[in-house]
Scaffold this active site. Structure first.
Site, PDB file in Angstrom:
ATOM      1  N   SER A   5       0.807  -1.227   0.000  1.00 48.17           N
ATOM      2  CA  SER A   5       0.000   0.000   0.000  1.00 48.17           C
ATOM      3  C   SER A   5       0.840   1.278   0.000  1.00 48.17           C
ATOM      4  CB  SER A   5      -0.981  -0.018   1.175  1.00 48.17           C
ATOM      5  OG  SER A   5      -1.926  -1.037   0.970  1.00 48.17           O
ATOM      6  N   LYS A  44      -9.029  -5.866  10.343  1.00 41.41           N
ATOM      7  CA  LYS A  44     -10.229  -5.479   9.583  1.00 41.41           C
ATOM      8  C   LYS A  44     -11.543  -5.730  10.343  1.00 41.41           C
ATOM      9  CE  LYS A  44      -8.489  -6.044   4.866  1.00 41.41           C
ATOM     10  NZ  LYS A  44      -8.820  -6.561   3.539  1.00 41.41           N
ATOM     11  N   ASN A  59     -11.703  -1.829   5.803  1.00 41.63           N
ATOM     12  CA  ASN A  59     -10.331  -1.737   5.283  1.00 41.63           C
ATOM     13  C   ASN A  59      -9.881  -0.284   5.094  1.00 41.63           C
ATOM     14  OD1 ASN A  59     -11.605  -0.964   2.886  1.00 41.63           O
ATOM     15  ND2 ASN A  59     -10.074  -1.992   1.621  1.00 41.63           N
ATOM     16  N   ASP A  71     -12.947  -3.268  -0.610  1.00 41.79           N
ATOM     17  CA  ASP A  71     -12.456  -4.506  -1.227  1.00 41.79           C
ATOM     18  C   ASP A  71     -13.407  -5.052  -2.304  1.00 41.79           C
ATOM     19  OD1 ASP A  71     -10.031  -4.724   0.158  1.00 41.79           O
ATOM     20  OD2 ASP A  71     -10.980  -5.712   1.865  1.00 41.79           O
ATOM     21  N   GLY A 101     -13.481 -21.161  -1.437  1.00 41.79           N
ATOM     22  CA  GLY A 101     -12.962 -20.575  -0.198  1.00 41.79           C
ATOM     23  C   GLY A 101     -13.972 -19.644   0.452  1.00 41.79           C
ATOM     24  N   ALA A 102     -14.003 -19.664   1.790  1.00 44.12           N
ATOM     25  CA  ALA A 102     -14.957 -18.820   2.530  1.00 44.12           C
ATOM     26  C   ALA A 102     -14.278 -18.158   3.724  1.00 44.12           C
ATOM     27  CB  ALA A 102     -16.154 -19.659   2.971  1.00 44.12           C
ATOM     28  N   GLY A 103     -13.037 -17.736   3.542  1.00 42.68           N
ATOM     29  CA  GLY A 103     -12.319 -17.024   4.603  1.00 42.68           C
ATOM     30  C   GLY A 103     -12.611 -15.535   4.533  1.00 42.68           C
ATOM     31  N   GLY A 104     -11.761 -14.756   5.164  1.00 42.53           N
ATOM     32  CA  GLY A 104     -11.970 -13.307   5.238  1.00 42.53           C
ATOM     33  C   GLY A 104     -12.123 -12.664   3.869  1.00 42.53           C
ATOM     34  N   ILE A 131      -7.748 -14.439  -6.317  1.00 38.62           N
ATOM     35  CA  ILE A 131      -7.340 -13.272  -5.544  1.00 38.62           C
ATOM     36  C   ILE A 131      -5.897 -13.386  -5.085  1.00 38.62           C
ATOM     37  CG2 ILE A 131      -9.696 -12.649  -4.832  1.00 38.62           C
ATOM     38  CD1 ILE A 131      -8.642 -13.518  -2.004  1.00 38.62           C
TER      39      ILE A 131
HETATM   40  P1  ATR Z   1      -8.197 -15.023   4.547  1.00 39.70           P
HETATM   41  O1  ATR Z   1      -8.094 -13.892   5.499  1.00 39.70           O
HETATM   42  O2  ATR Z   1      -7.188 -14.967   3.452  1.00 39.70           O
HETATM   43  O3  ATR Z   1      -9.547 -15.290   4.012  1.00 39.70           O
HETATM   44  P2  ATR Z   1      -8.640 -17.310   6.117  1.00 39.70           P
HETATM   45  O4  ATR Z   1      -9.792 -16.645   6.745  1.00 39.70           O
HETATM   46  O5  ATR Z   1      -7.749 -18.137   6.967  1.00 39.70           O
HETATM   47  O6  ATR Z   1      -7.748 -16.277   5.422  1.00 39.70           O
HETATM   48  O7  ATR Z   1      -9.171 -18.193   4.887  1.00 39.70           O
HETATM   49  C1  ATR Z   1      -8.364 -18.980   4.133  1.00 39.70           C
HETATM   50  C2  ATR Z   1      -9.242 -19.771   3.157  1.00 39.70           C
HETATM   51  O8  ATR Z   1      -8.426 -20.759   2.523  1.00 39.70           O
HETATM   52  C3  ATR Z   1     -10.387 -20.518   3.834  1.00 39.70           C
HETATM   53  O9  ATR Z   1     -11.451 -20.644   2.933  1.00 39.70           O
HETATM   54  C4  ATR Z   1      -9.720 -21.858   4.103  1.00 39.70           C
HETATM   55  O10 ATR Z   1     -10.615 -22.943   4.266  1.00 39.70           O
HETATM   56  P3  ATR Z   1     -11.221 -23.272   5.739  1.00 39.70           P
HETATM   57  O11 ATR Z   1     -12.334 -22.294   5.942  1.00 39.70           O
HETATM   58  O12 ATR Z   1     -11.666 -24.674   5.649  1.00 39.70           O
HETATM   59  O13 ATR Z   1     -10.088 -23.085   6.702  1.00 39.70           O
HETATM   60  C5  ATR Z   1      -8.939 -22.051   2.825  1.00 39.70           C
HETATM   61  N1  ATR Z   1      -7.849 -23.013   2.987  1.00 39.70           N
HETATM   62  C6  ATR Z   1      -6.654 -22.794   3.590  1.00 39.70           C
HETATM   63  N2  ATR Z   1      -5.894 -23.925   3.544  1.00 39.70           N
HETATM   64  C7  ATR Z   1      -6.652 -24.866   2.923  1.00 39.70           C
HETATM   65  C8  ATR Z   1      -6.438 -26.227   2.552  1.00 39.70           C
HETATM   66  N3  ATR Z   1      -5.279 -26.853   2.826  1.00 39.70           N
HETATM   67  N4  ATR Z   1      -7.416 -26.872   1.895  1.00 39.70           N
HETATM   68  C9  ATR Z   1      -8.588 -26.261   1.605  1.00 39.70           C
HETATM   69  N5  ATR Z   1      -8.851 -24.969   1.916  1.00 39.70           N
HETATM   70  C10 ATR Z   1      -7.898 -24.280   2.565  1.00 39.70           C
END
Ligand code: ATR
Length: 278
Positions: free
Chosen positions: A20, A69, A90, A105, A131-134, A223
């Site tokens: 940034s 965040k 953010n 974002d 994926g369903a993380g942050g 991403i």
């Molecule tokens: P971020 O802030 O980047 O979203 P996060 O919240 O830790 O970080 O999310 C990471 C994402 O990658 C999640 O969707 C995670 O799946 P889980 O919700 O099951 O943890 C996914 N991820 C990380 N390592 C993984 C793996 N080895 N296999 C499958 N999904 C993975």
């Protein structure tokens, strides 16, 4: 006229890796503005004091990255709709004694696709989100806003995906959650595919995703931007699918934040893209 230099920052922990400062200082110079943008390391337990310190020092505001965040939601006096819906801030602006929280974002994600693929039509068919993380929150919010009719959401931990849907689409009008091993089949008929997980990033495990069922017209993005061309993008490109790299999301999310502090909506030019990838 007030020609006082405007100060902004990015806060996080750690923060040394953040691109940034490079982005915002490039724009300060490009638009001939009097200002600065610096990286400030603030540990979680010092967040409130750190934010107040920036305000007291006369900063116009700041960007926030991991791990602040979500915690910033409670520190802000006001939130924009996106920050509230995404459950993450953010961008912060100090204004009239108030701490105002925003989330740019989702704008960054959608604007990157629109800039790279102007003819792409989000409304044309379903999107598959891995994926369903942050990071997924802003992507899902952006896709719903952009008019995607259906979203198939596959996450290793399905309960996390379900919790996300509860807050973003409680009536499940658009998002449908899937088991992790359904991700391959979820590409059948998809118009758009995005990886929001950390899989495929440098030093992280690979994203195993069979593209056999993916329609040739589908657009594929990631991403992850380190590496810039992930295996997902390479494989999609080799099949003839249109691909968009993730670096543009970082650049475009910075634009409305810069505008809030410095009063100019900057553009993403080639020099900036080159510098950020160096
Ligand atoms: P971020 O802030 O980047 O979203 P996060 O919240 O830790 O970080 O999310 C990471 C994402 O990658 C999640 O969707 C995670 O799946 P889980 O919700 O099951 O943890 C996914 N991820 C990380 N390592 C993984 C793996 N080895 N296999 C499958 N999904 C993975």
């Amino acid at each position: 006229m007030n020609d006082k230099a405007i100060k902004a920052a990015v806060i996080g922990h750690p923060i040394g890796h953040s691109k940034s400062p490079l982005i915002h200082n490039y724009w300060i110079e490009k638009y001939g503005l009097s200002g600065s943008y610096e990286a400030v390391d603030i540990a979680c337990e010092n967040l409130k004091a750190g934010v107040e310190n920036l305000r007291d020092k006369g900063f116009a505001g700041f960007n926030a990255t991991i791990p602040h965040k979500e915690a910033l939601l409670d520190l802000c006096d006001t939130l924009d709709d996106t920050a509230r819906a995404c459950g993450a801030v953010n961008t912060v602006v100090f204004k009239d004694g108030k701490i105002r929280g925003y989330n740019t974002d989702a704008f960054g994600f959608i604007t990157n696709i629109r800039a790279a693929a102007p003819d792409f039509d989000f409304a044309k068919g379903p999107a598959t989100v891995i994926g369903a993380g942050g990071a997924a929150r802003a992507v899902l919010f952006g896709l719903i806003e952009a008019g995607v009719p259906k979203i198939r959401l596959a996450n290793r931990t399905r309960a996390k995906a379900e919790a996300l849907v509860q807050s973003l689409d409680p009536q499940q009008k658009v998002i449908e959650t899937l088991d992790w091993d359904q991700r391959h089949a979820a590409l059948d008929g998809a118009n758009f595919v995005v990886n929001t997980s950390s899989l495929g990033m440098d030093k992280q495990p690979a994203l195993e995703l069979s593209l056999d069922d993916l329609p040739p017209a589908a657009l594929v993005t990631d991403i992850v931007y380190s590496p810039l061309e992930t295996d997902l993008l390479k494989n999609a490109k080799a099949r003839g699918n249109q691909t968009v790299t993730g670096i543009g999301m970082l650049l475009h999310q910075a634009r409305p934040a810069f505008e809030k502090w410095f009063g100019v909506l900057p553009d993403v030019d080639e020099t900036l893209q080159e510098r950020v990838l160096k």
